[in-house]
Design a protein around this motif. Structure first.
Motif, PDB file in Angstrom:
ATOM      1  N   ILE A   1      43.758  39.939  33.676  1.00  0.00           N
ATOM      2  CA  ILE A   1      44.688  38.984  34.272  1.00  0.00           C
ATOM      3  C   ILE A   1      43.928  37.959  35.110  1.00  0.00           C
ATOM      4  CG2 ILE A   1      46.580  38.727  35.930  1.00  0.00           C
ATOM      5  CD1 ILE A   1      47.594  41.461  34.978  1.00  0.00           C
ATOM      6  N   LEU A   2      42.955  38.433  35.892  1.00  0.00           N
ATOM      7  CA  LEU A   2      42.150  37.539  36.718  1.00  0.00           C
ATOM      8  C   LEU A   2      41.335  36.586  35.854  1.00  0.00           C
ATOM      9  CD1 LEU A   2      40.958  36.687  39.472  1.00  0.00           C
ATOM     10  CD2 LEU A   2      39.288  38.540  39.212  1.00  0.00           C
ATOM     11  N   ALA A   3      40.682  37.111  34.807  1.00  0.00           N
ATOM     12  CA  ALA A   3      39.838  36.277  33.952  1.00  0.00           C
ATOM     13  C   ALA A   3      40.642  35.184  33.255  1.00  0.00           C
ATOM     14  CB  ALA A   3      39.126  37.142  32.915  1.00  0.00           C
ATOM     15  N   LYS A   4      41.841  35.493  32.829  1.00  0.00           N
ATOM     16  CA  LYS A   4      42.691  34.479  32.190  1.00  0.00           C
ATOM     17  C   LYS A   4      43.028  33.360  33.162  1.00  0.00           C
ATOM     18  CE  LYS A   4      47.081  33.916  29.718  1.00  0.00           C
ATOM     19  NZ  LYS A   4      48.287  34.594  29.208  1.00  0.00           N
ATOM     20  N   PHE A   5      43.382  33.714  34.383  1.00  0.00           N
ATOM     21  CA  PHE A   5      43.716  32.711  35.398  1.00  0.00           C
ATOM     22  C   PHE A   5      42.517  31.813  35.697  1.00  0.00           C
ATOM     23  CE2 PHE A   5      43.714  31.515  39.927  1.00  0.00           C
ATOM     24  CZ  PHE A   5      44.886  30.768  39.989  1.00  0.00           C
ATOM     25  N   LEU A   6      41.332  32.413  35.823  1.00  0.00           N
ATOM     26  CA  LEU A   6      40.135  31.634  36.134  1.00  0.00           C
ATOM     27  C   LEU A   6      39.786  30.678  34.991  1.00  0.00           C
ATOM     28  CD1 LEU A   6      37.848  34.351  37.779  1.00  0.00           C
ATOM     29  CD2 LEU A   6      39.460  32.778  38.878  1.00  0.00           C
ATOM     30  N   ALA A   7      39.897  31.142  33.754  1.00  0.00           N
ATOM     31  CA  ALA A   7      39.584  30.287  32.608  1.00  0.00           C
ATOM     32  C   ALA A   7      40.581  29.149  32.481  1.00  0.00           C
ATOM     33  CB  ALA A   7      39.557  31.128  31.333  1.00  0.00           C
ATOM     34  N   GLN A   8      41.850  29.461  32.681  1.00  0.00           N
ATOM     35  CA  GLN A   8      42.882  28.425  32.557  1.00  0.00           C
ATOM     36  C   GLN A   8      42.766  27.342  33.618  1.00  0.00           C
ATOM     37  OE1 GLN A   8      46.429  30.870  32.577  1.00  0.00           O
ATOM     38  NE2 GLN A   8      46.599  30.781  30.344  1.00  0.00           N
ATOM     39  N   ASN A   9      42.102  27.658  34.732  1.00  0.00           N
ATOM     40  CA  ASN A   9      41.939  26.688  35.818  1.00  0.00           C
ATOM     41  C   ASN A   9      40.515  26.145  35.918  1.00  0.00           C
ATOM     42  OD1 ASN A   9      44.561  26.574  37.674  1.00  0.00           O
ATOM     43  ND2 ASN A   9      44.339  28.683  36.928  1.00  0.00           N
ATOM     44  N   ASN A  10      39.723  26.346  34.854  1.00  0.00           N
ATOM     45  CA  ASN A  10      38.356  25.815  34.767  1.00  0.00           C
ATOM     46  C   ASN A  10      37.495  26.227  35.955  1.00  0.00           C
ATOM     47  OD1 ASN A  10      38.850  24.345  32.297  1.00  0.00           O
ATOM     48  ND2 ASN A  10      40.006  22.856  33.519  1.00  0.00           N
ATOM     49  N   CYS A  11      37.611  27.464  36.350  1.00  0.00           N
ATOM     50  CA  CYS A  11      36.823  27.985  37.465  1.00  0.00           C
ATOM     51  C   CYS A  11      35.437  28.420  36.984  1.00  0.00           C
ATOM     52  CB  CYS A  11      37.525  29.169  38.104  1.00  0.00           C
ATOM     53  SG  CYS A  11      39.099  28.769  38.897  1.00  0.00           S
ATOM     54  N   GLU A  12      34.457  28.327  37.877  1.00  0.00           N
ATOM     55  CA  GLU A  12      33.113  28.810  37.617  1.00  0.00           C
ATOM     56  C   GLU A  12      32.860  30.014  38.526  1.00  0.00           C
ATOM     57  OE1 GLU A  12      31.166  24.447  36.651  1.00  0.00           O
ATOM     58  OE2 GLU A  12      31.201  25.208  38.710  1.00  0.00           O
ATOM     59  N   ILE A  13      32.485  31.129  37.928  1.00  0.00           N
ATOM     60  CA  ILE A  13      32.317  32.372  38.694  1.00  0.00           C
ATOM     61  C   ILE A  13      31.002  32.371  39.475  1.00  0.00           C
ATOM     62  CG2 ILE A  13      32.071  34.872  38.528  1.00  0.00           C
ATOM     63  CD1 ILE A  13      33.689  34.770  35.959  1.00  0.00           C
ATOM     64  N   VAL A  14      31.087  32.752  40.735  1.00  0.00           N
ATOM     65  CA  VAL A  14      29.910  33.046  41.539  1.00  0.00           C
ATOM     66  C   VAL A  14      29.670  34.562  41.554  1.00  0.00           C
ATOM     67  CG1 VAL A  14      28.840  32.879  43.819  1.00  0.00           C
ATOM     68  CG2 VAL A  14      30.278  31.005  42.970  1.00  0.00           C
ATOM     69  N   LYS A  15      30.730  35.318  41.855  1.00  0.00           N
ATOM     70  CA  LYS A  15      30.684  36.771  41.835  1.00  0.00           C
ATOM     71  C   LYS A  15      32.024  37.298  41.346  1.00  0.00           C
ATOM     72  CE  LYS A  15      27.390  37.330  45.660  1.00  0.00           C
ATOM     73  NZ  LYS A  15      27.166  37.936  46.992  1.00  0.00           N
ATOM     74  N   ILE A  16      32.009  38.488  40.757  1.00  0.00           N
ATOM     75  CA  ILE A  16      33.257  39.084  40.274  1.00  0.00           C
ATOM     76  C   ILE A  16      33.157  40.604  40.368  1.00  0.00           C
ATOM     77  CG2 ILE A  16      32.473  39.029  37.855  1.00  0.00           C
ATOM     78  CD1 ILE A  16      35.455  38.521  37.091  1.00  0.00           C
ATOM     79  N   TRP A  17      34.243  41.238  40.786  1.00  0.00           N
ATOM     80  CA  TRP A  17      34.319  42.696  40.871  1.00  0.00           C
ATOM     81  C   TRP A  17      35.711  43.125  40.417  1.00  0.00           C
ATOM     82  CZ3 TRP A  17      33.854  39.421  45.002  1.00  0.00           C
ATOM     83  CH2 TRP A  17      32.584  39.269  45.572  1.00  0.00           C
ATOM     84  N   GLY A  18      35.820  44.289  39.810  1.00  0.00           N
ATOM     85  CA  GLY A  18      37.136  44.789  39.439  1.00  0.00           C
ATOM     86  C   GLY A  18      37.093  46.214  38.935  1.00  0.00           C
ATOM     87  N   GLY A  19      38.237  46.895  39.043  1.00  0.00           N
ATOM     88  CA  GLY A  19      38.390  48.247  38.545  1.00  0.00           C
ATOM     89  C   GLY A  19      38.005  49.296  39.561  1.00  0.00           C
ATOM     90  N   GLU A  20      38.355  50.545  39.243  1.00  0.00           N
ATOM     91  CA  GLU A  20      38.136  51.660  40.153  1.00  0.00           C
ATOM     92  C   GLU A  20      37.285  52.774  39.536  1.00  0.00           C
ATOM     93  OE1 GLU A  20      41.077  49.085  41.030  1.00  0.00           O
ATOM     94  OE2 GLU A  20      41.485  50.555  39.448  1.00  0.00           O
ATOM     95  N   ARG A  21      37.562  53.158  38.309  1.00  0.00           N
ATOM     96  CA  ARG A  21      36.847  54.232  37.633  1.00  0.00           C
ATOM     97  C   ARG A  21      36.728  53.881  36.152  1.00  0.00           C
ATOM     98  NH1 ARG A  21      36.429  55.384  42.170  1.00  0.00           N
ATOM     99  NH2 ARG A  21      36.546  57.415  43.246  1.00  0.00           N
ATOM    100  N   SER A  22      35.751  54.479  35.474  1.00  0.00           N
ATOM    101  CA  SER A  22      35.555  54.164  34.063  1.00  0.00           C
ATOM    102  C   SER A  22      36.724  54.634  33.207  1.00  0.00           C
ATOM    103  CB  SER A  22      34.245  54.777  33.546  1.00  0.00           C
ATOM    104  OG  SER A  22      34.324  56.185  33.534  1.00  0.00           O
ATOM    105  N   ASN A  23      37.451  55.665  33.660  1.00  0.00           N
ATOM    106  CA  ASN A  23      38.566  56.167  32.857  1.00  0.00           C
ATOM    107  C   ASN A  23      39.927  55.776  33.423  1.00  0.00           C
ATOM    108  OD1 ASN A  23      38.522  57.803  35.099  1.00  0.00           O
ATOM    109  ND2 ASN A  23      38.301  59.730  33.980  1.00  0.00           N
ATOM    110  N   SER A  24      39.963  54.704  34.228  1.00  0.00           N
ATOM    111  CA  SER A  24      41.225  54.218  34.789  1.00  0.00           C
ATOM    112  C   SER A  24      41.487  52.780  34.357  1.00  0.00           C
ATOM    113  CB  SER A  24      41.201  54.272  36.320  1.00  0.00           C
ATOM    114  OG  SER A  24      41.052  55.587  36.792  1.00  0.00           O
ATOM    115  N   ILE A  25      42.753  52.450  34.161  1.00  0.00           N
ATOM    116  CA  ILE A  25      43.149  51.066  33.914  1.00  0.00           C
ATOM    117  C   ILE A  25      43.088  50.323  35.246  1.00  0.00           C
ATOM    118  CG2 ILE A  25      45.025  49.559  33.138  1.00  0.00           C
ATOM    119  CD1 ILE A  25      45.979  51.973  31.408  1.00  0.00           C
ATOM    120  N   PRO A  26      42.335  49.210  35.349  1.00  0.00           N
ATOM    121  CA  PRO A  26      42.092  48.570  36.640  1.00  0.00           C
ATOM    122  C   PRO A  26      43.372  48.111  37.340  1.00  0.00           C
ATOM    123  CG  PRO A  26      40.554  47.755  35.016  1.00  0.00           C
ATOM    124  CD  PRO A  26      41.577  48.564  34.262  1.00  0.00           C
TER     125      PRO A  26
END
Length: 421
Positions: free
Chosen positions: A200-225
């Motif tokens: 959801i975050l990545a779609k919003f950033l792409a649609q608004n022509n954002c350039e990433i400096v840093k990005i973090w997301g999710g909690e565990r490898s077996n969990s939906i973020p």
């Protein structure tokens, strides 16, 4: 002490994955006090035997800690146990509590408490002792109308992006956050199309022509973020009621591979890949679990599952092809293998006991990893299956367990253990 009381007791002891020492020592002492001979191996597995054991009960004692966990403020509502602002740990604390009850009440029993299941079945995969019992009953299932006789294979897929910073013209910098989505288990809930915070975050950033400096997301490898955040540069003012957006002022640097990262995330197909309508079960799936930044790279971690080893190979090949197209590095780790369903006499017997309480009980397989799929090879001609109470939204702050269902499964376990005295 009842199973529920046992569960409340262990919930007061921290036992997040990778940080289980306090509960390990508590359980070791409990087993000794119950009259069992006990061995704790270097991986934290607790193997307890009393008398002439014919049946082994097995659960893992680590939990996924979300929100304020391991501080668990438990409460009861509408027939369920829940936790305020944290995961509950019913997965697999309820199974541990049932094993404690059985150790106290029976003279001939084997129990295996495995460690760090939630982070790659580490304990089970490294358990190198023999189980003496002919029958193994795992207590890590989450639906009281099922006897599980098969489970999915799984693998972590790590994709690495370069994180070299290059200068650009000064632009507005923002911290963009999406927080507190429902989250959930990436296996048993993957077909529910739960929202993935990273996508959801990545779609919003792409649609608004954002350039990433840093990005973090999710909690565990077996969990939906449930949570994701990014520091980005953008020429325009960012506004959205769906995100928490903080203006950080003017900055003049951005992530060199920003477009590549956003393209990967937005082209990645989250969720079910194949479904068997005749068995009513997911065959293949994948979840974008985590993304993290450091000085040298961005690492995206996906967790793929399949009911067959061939299906898992196919998913790995697809993601590898996508990564290569974007010139990214890719790694695979912590692979488990599918437990092929087989209806044994033991599974039929367990299902008969379950049907005495729930006539709709059935023998089936699950689109998640179960340690008994690994441990079945630790005994000679061992017959294996898995049961458990109704647990909803595991690996999330919405996790809850049905009290009536706990009592029902505890009664079934009691009858099964009594049968093999």
């Amino acid at each position: 002490m009842s199973v529920i009381e046992n569960f409340k007791q262990i919930s007061k002891i921290p036992h997040c994955s990778h940080d289980t020492a306090q509960l390990r020592e508590f359980l070791r002492e409990f087993c000794i006090d119950a009259g069992a001979s006990v061995n704790v191996d270097e991986w934290g597995n607790i193997h307890a035997i009393k008398g002439s054991a014919k049946i082994c009960l097995q659960s893992h004692y680590d939990m996924v800690c979300i929100g304020q966990a391991p501080e668990i403020c438990m409460y009861e509502k509408d027939g369920f146990l829940m936790a305020k602002n944290s995961s509950l740990g019913a997965d697999n604390g309820i199974g541990v509590a049932m094993m404690m009850d059985a150790l106290k009440n029976y003279e001939n029993i084997e129990c295996l408490f495995t460690n760090d299941e939630e982070v790659g079945l580490i304990g089970a995969n490294n358990f190198n002792s023999k189980l003496v019992s002919k029958y193994l009953l795992n207590l890590d299932s989450e639906s009281d109308d099922e006897v599980i006789i098969g489970c999915a294979a799984g693998v972590d897929i790590c994709v690495n992006f370069s994180n070299k910073i290059q200068k650009t013209s000064p632009k507005n910098a923002f911290l963009v956050e999406i927080l507190d989505l429902v989250g959930g288990h990436s296996g048993v809930q993957i077909h529910q199309n739960l929202p993935n915070a990273i996508k959801i975050l990545a779609k919003f950033l792409a649609q608004n022509n954002c350039e990433i400096v840093k990005i973090w997301g999710g909690e565990r490898s077996n969990s939906i973020p449930a949570n994701a955040r990014a520091v980005v540069l953008c020429e325009k003012e960012l506004k959205s009621s769906d995100f928490k957006i903080t203006n950080l002022g003017i900055k003049d640097e951005f992530l060199k591979d920003s477009d590549k990262i956003l393209s990967f995330i937005n082209s990645f197909h989250q969720g079910v890949r194949k479904y068997d309508t005749s068995l009513n079960i997911v065959l293949d799936s994948i979840n974008l679990s985590l993304i993290n930044s450091d000085e040298d790279e961005i690492i995206a971690i996906m967790f793929a599952r399949s009911m067959s080893d061939e299906g898992l190979d196919e998913i790995c090949f697809e993601i590898q092809s996508l990564a290569r197209a974007l010139s990214c590095k890719i790694y695979f780790s912590d692979r488990s293998f599918a437990w092929k369903p087989e209806i044994s006499e033991f599974a039929k017997s367990v299902c008969d006991e379950l049907r005495a309480y729930n006539p709709d009980a059935k023998i089936t397989a699950v689109h998640a990893g179960l340690e008994c799929g690994v441990l079945k090879n630790c005994g000679e001609n061992m017959q294996v299956c898995s049961i458990g109470p109704n647990i909803y939204a595991p690996h999330s702050v919405s996790e809850k367990v049905e009290i009536k269902s706990v009592h029902m499964i505890a009664s079934v376990v009691d009858k099964i253990v009594k049968k093999y005295q």
